[in-house]
Design a protein around this motif. Structure first.
Motif, short mmCIF file in Angstrom:
data_model
loop_
_atom_site.label_atom_id
_atom_site.label_comp_id
_atom_site.label_asym_id
_atom_site.label_seq_id
_atom_site.Cartn_x
_atom_site.Cartn_y
_atom_site.Cartn_z
N UNK A 189 35.63 31.78 -7.51
CA UNK A 189 36.15 32.33 -8.76
C UNK A 189 36.48 33.81 -8.57
N UNK A 190 37.30 34.34 -9.45
CA UNK A 190 37.68 35.75 -9.39
C UNK A 190 36.67 36.58 -10.18
N UNK A 191 35.55 36.84 -9.50
CA UNK A 191 34.48 37.65 -10.07
C UNK A 191 33.80 38.41 -8.93
N UNK A 192 32.94 39.33 -9.32
CA UNK A 192 32.09 39.97 -8.33
C UNK A 192 32.47 41.39 -7.96
N UNK A 193 33.54 41.92 -8.57
CA UNK A 193 33.89 43.32 -8.30
C UNK A 193 33.02 44.25 -9.15
N UNK A 194 32.91 45.48 -8.69
CA UNK A 194 32.24 46.54 -9.44
C UNK A 194 33.20 47.73 -9.56
N UNK A 196 39.67 44.46 -4.36
CA UNK A 196 38.68 43.39 -4.20
C UNK A 196 39.30 42.01 -4.43
N UNK A 197 40.50 41.82 -3.92
CA UNK A 197 41.20 40.56 -4.15
C UNK A 197 40.64 39.41 -3.31
N UNK A 198 39.96 39.72 -2.21
CA UNK A 198 39.37 38.67 -1.38
C UNK A 198 37.89 38.89 -1.12
N UNK A 199 37.26 39.80 -1.83
CA UNK A 199 35.85 40.12 -1.57
C UNK A 199 35.12 40.29 -2.89
N UNK A 200 33.83 40.04 -2.84
CA UNK A 200 32.95 40.31 -3.97
C UNK A 200 31.84 41.24 -3.49
N UNK A 201 30.94 41.61 -4.44
CA UNK A 201 29.94 42.64 -4.11
C UNK A 201 30.68 43.85 -3.54
N UNK A 202 31.73 44.23 -4.22
CA UNK A 202 32.78 45.10 -3.69
C UNK A 202 33.15 46.09 -4.78
N UNK A 203 33.30 47.36 -4.45
CA UNK A 203 33.48 48.35 -5.49
C UNK A 203 34.67 49.25 -5.36
#
Length: 703
Positions: free
Chosen positions: A492-497, A442-449
């Motif tokens: 920002x570097x956030x948003x992974x699950x 998930x280095x370029x995506x969020x809402x991503x697991x």
């Protein structure tokens, strides 16, 4: 003369014994040989075939003559085997149980390439310090090449990959790194002004293409560009974006000759039939290749064929494509530098994909579908002990390393790392996802697991256990500080699950996993039902467990309609998934979930570690242990029965609601070292909760 006679006798005897069992192929062989020996002997016309297709024909002839009575091995020797069309296998190429047909290479040195090597490349402009090289092409070379259709990839780009010294090259782009951003949408789907000042590009811009996260941080796509208005700093797209355009969302332009200004970039000059490129890292190019064939190996309606120790490269689509086949083994392969997926399998059973090294692919690693959901007939598909990384060079999210669907596949012992998007997607029933290691995704995506499933109430019986997930990224817009009117665009570097049970998917077992720093949420229950979240160890700065009711406007009718797609009231389904026979009290509430015996170590600010949106009754939450070394535990919660909602509540306030019972806020005396846990004191409180400490020691790749 006697020596010649003896040699002839030896080869004749060897070939007679091996005729029904072994064939040989070598780049130094000849298709006029009989393929029955690894060494050429012109006296007897014995020696290896030169081409793989000739060996295939020999097996077909053997079978047609009624002489197929034992297993066959095709020994594919060291060297490069260029192919201009895919190697296609059908029922004529099938083996039998106990009489499998094995295509066996030499590991790391038997290479099947669908590429076209470019020759006679010259300096494009000797005065240019960028050292651009020009490679001439035949006028029809690129037009003949086709890739797999994908509605997320539109525009005028050539359907090829370009590789120099086996490095994946980037179509000439602006900006050279990072992203540009939408300043203001000028209509809903096709026109926008650009926040950054675009360069004064010269020359033909009609081939330009935009790679965009046009609306959110989870869906990227490529769209053609109709016009670049440099005067007004705006772009008009040739194609509509899937989601409406939104200010401050990101994109970059590519496939522009005027943007060819960085190492590792290239451009296809269609008007002059040539490829222009700047070599990577100032290293003289020893190998210059474009992808040629759409697929390298196609297996259709075949069975009992094995492939081992082969390297597959340079397809403009998928590396291996499997359709309606059974009992196929892909083992110890290396697949890289393919534009599509490494392996794509549909409607196939008993497919074993094991011990492979898959890297630098464009649109994912392995996709496998099999089994029959209405009858719950198992697929028997196995994806085991593969190392997969850098698998989403073109489409950044929803191009997972492993995508399994249908019924009862096993995904085990894989190492998945270093990716722009999610790692494992599963849909369907009764899959087992166990003992995998997933990291740096998930280095370029969020809402991503790391492990994702979603959007169907009938996806039941799936087990996610004993996996080690750690150190995820996430990349998302910061809504708090982004304000175009104030010239602020902040990501920002956030948003992974970690484990992402999305959009009301239900009936999953998540047991015995170790999750360390897997992003914003370690385990998310997105409005789902009947999940069993038990015996997991979670260490995080974010939310360890997040259970919600879904967002306002979520279309619950879509979920209700999924129940009509499967025989959920049949005896078979009710015996397997009895929860489907229980009346839902509120079908938009998360009910029937069991969250028990989990150990949560919070390292975040003030111990914020949970979010629960739940009714007073209907879920079993308890016997968990939560700990923060220097703070209490805090959480956000909403009680659906009365709408009572608290943000940043203290732990005891939550316990007083009576929804979670018998949980502890004490030091667990538990240490996490890689994929292993250890208990550091004899009287650890986790024993009183019934937590099982004997997690497997063989998580991840098995060497």
């Amino acid at each position: 003369m006697l020596i010649k006679a003896l040699i002839t006798l030896v080869f004749t005897t060897f070939c007679t014994a091996a005729k029904a069992q072994d064939f040989y192929v070598s780049p130094s062989g000849s298709d006029k040989f009989n393929g029955l020996s690894p060494r050429a002997n012109f006296w007897t016309n014995t020696g290896p075939f030169k081409s793989l297709s000739r060996a295939q024909q020999a097996i077909r002839s053997l079978k047609a003559a009624g002489k197929f009575n034992q297993a066959i091995t095709v020994h594919v020797g060291k060297g490069i085997y260029p192919i201009s069309t895919p190697l296609e296998f059908n029922n004529l190429d099938s083996g039998l149980p106990g009489q499998e047909i094995l295509w066996l290479g030499e590991k790391g040195v038997t290479i099947i390439s669908g590429g076209i090597a470019l020759k006679n490349c010259q300096a494009y402009d000797t005065a240019n310090p960028l050292k651009i090289l020009s490679c001439p092409l035949d006028s029809t070379t690129v037009s003949r090449i086709k890739n797999e259709a994908n509605d997320r990839i539109l525009g005028n780009n050539p359907e090829i990959g370009f590789f120099v010294n086996e490095k994946w090259m980037q179509p000439a782009r602006w900006p050279n790194s990072g992203w540009a951003h939408i300043k203001e949408p000028l209509d809903k789907f096709t026109q926008f002004s650009v926040y950054q000042k675009m360069p004064q590009f010269t020359g033909n811009l009609s081939t330009a293409q935009a790679h965009m996260y046009a609306n959110n941080d989870f869906f990227d796509q490529y769209v053609g560009v109709s016009n670049i208005d440099l005067t007004n700093n705006k772009i008009t797209l040739l194609d509509k974006t899937t989601y409406p355009l939104v200010a401050a969302r990101r994109f970059y332009l590519q496939n522009i000759e005027a943007a060819l200004d960085a190492e590792g970039e290239w451009f296809y000059d269609k008007a002059n039939n040539r490829i222009l490129f700047i070599p990577p890292y100032n290293v003289p190019p020893s190998s210059i290749v474009i992808s040629g064939t759409t697929n390298l190996i196609i297996i259709n309606e075949s069975s009992h064929i094995n492939f081992s120790n082969l390297t597959l490269r340079h397809s403009s689509g998928h590396g291996v494509k499997i359709q309606k086949s059974d009992n196929i083994l892909l083992d110890n392969l290396e697949i890289n530098n393919v534009v599509g997926k490494a392996i794509y399998g549909r409607q196939s059973t008993n497919i074993t994909i094991s011990n492979n090294y898959i890297h630098h692919t464009g649109q994912g690693g392995i996709l496998i579908h099999g089994g029959d959901r209405p009858t719950l007939k198992a697929s028997g598909n196995l994806i085991d002990n593969n190392h997969i990384h850098n698998f989403d060079a073109i489409l950044f999210n929803h191009s997972p390393a492993i995508d399994t669907s249908g019924v009862a596949s096993t995904v085990s012992h894989n190492l998945i790392e270093n990716a722009n998007g999610n790692a494992i997607d599963l849909s369907g029933n009764d899959h087992l996802i166990e003992k995998n290691e997933i990291t740096q995704i998930c280095q370029q995506s969020a809402d991503c697991g790391g492990i994702y499933s979603g959007r169907d109430w009938t996806y039941r019986g799936n087990v996610i256990r004993y996996n080690y997930l750690h150190d995820f990224y996430g990349y998302e817009m910061d809504f708090t500080f982004t304000d175009i009117s104030k010239n602020n665009i902040i990501y920002r570097y956030k948003g992974a699950r970690g484990i992402y049970l999305d959009d009301a998917v239900s009936g999953m077992t998540v047991f015995g996993n170790i999750l360390v720093n897997t992003g914003t949420m370690s385990i998310q229950i997105g409005g789902g039902r009947d999940h069993r979240i038990e015996n997991n160890v979670i260490k995080t700065t974010g939310r360890a467990i997040w259970m919600d009711q879904r967002f306002p406007g979520f279309n619950w009718d879509n979920m209700r309609n999924t129940l009509k797609t499967m025989p959920v009231n049949s005896d078979l389904w009710l015996a397997k998934y009895p929860e489907l026979g229980v009346q839902m009290e509120h079908d938009t509430w998360p009910e029937g979930n069991s969250i028990q015996r989990n150990v949560i170590i919070s390292t975040g600010y003030l111990g914020y570690s949970l979010r629960y949106v739940a009714p007073l009754k209907g879920n079993a939450i308890g016997n968990n242990l939560l700990w923060h070394a220097s703070s209490g535990i805090r959480l956000d919660y909403t009680i659906l029965d009365n709408g009572y909602s608290v943000g940043g509540a203290l732990w005891n306030d939550w316990l007083n609601q009576g929804i979670e019972t018998n949980s502890l806020n004490v030091n667990p005396c538990l240490n996490i070292s890689g994929s292993k846990i250890s208990i550091t004191c004899a009287n650890s409180p986790i024993y009183s909760l019934g937590f099982q400490t004997n997690l497997p020691s063989d998580i991840g790749l098995v060497k």
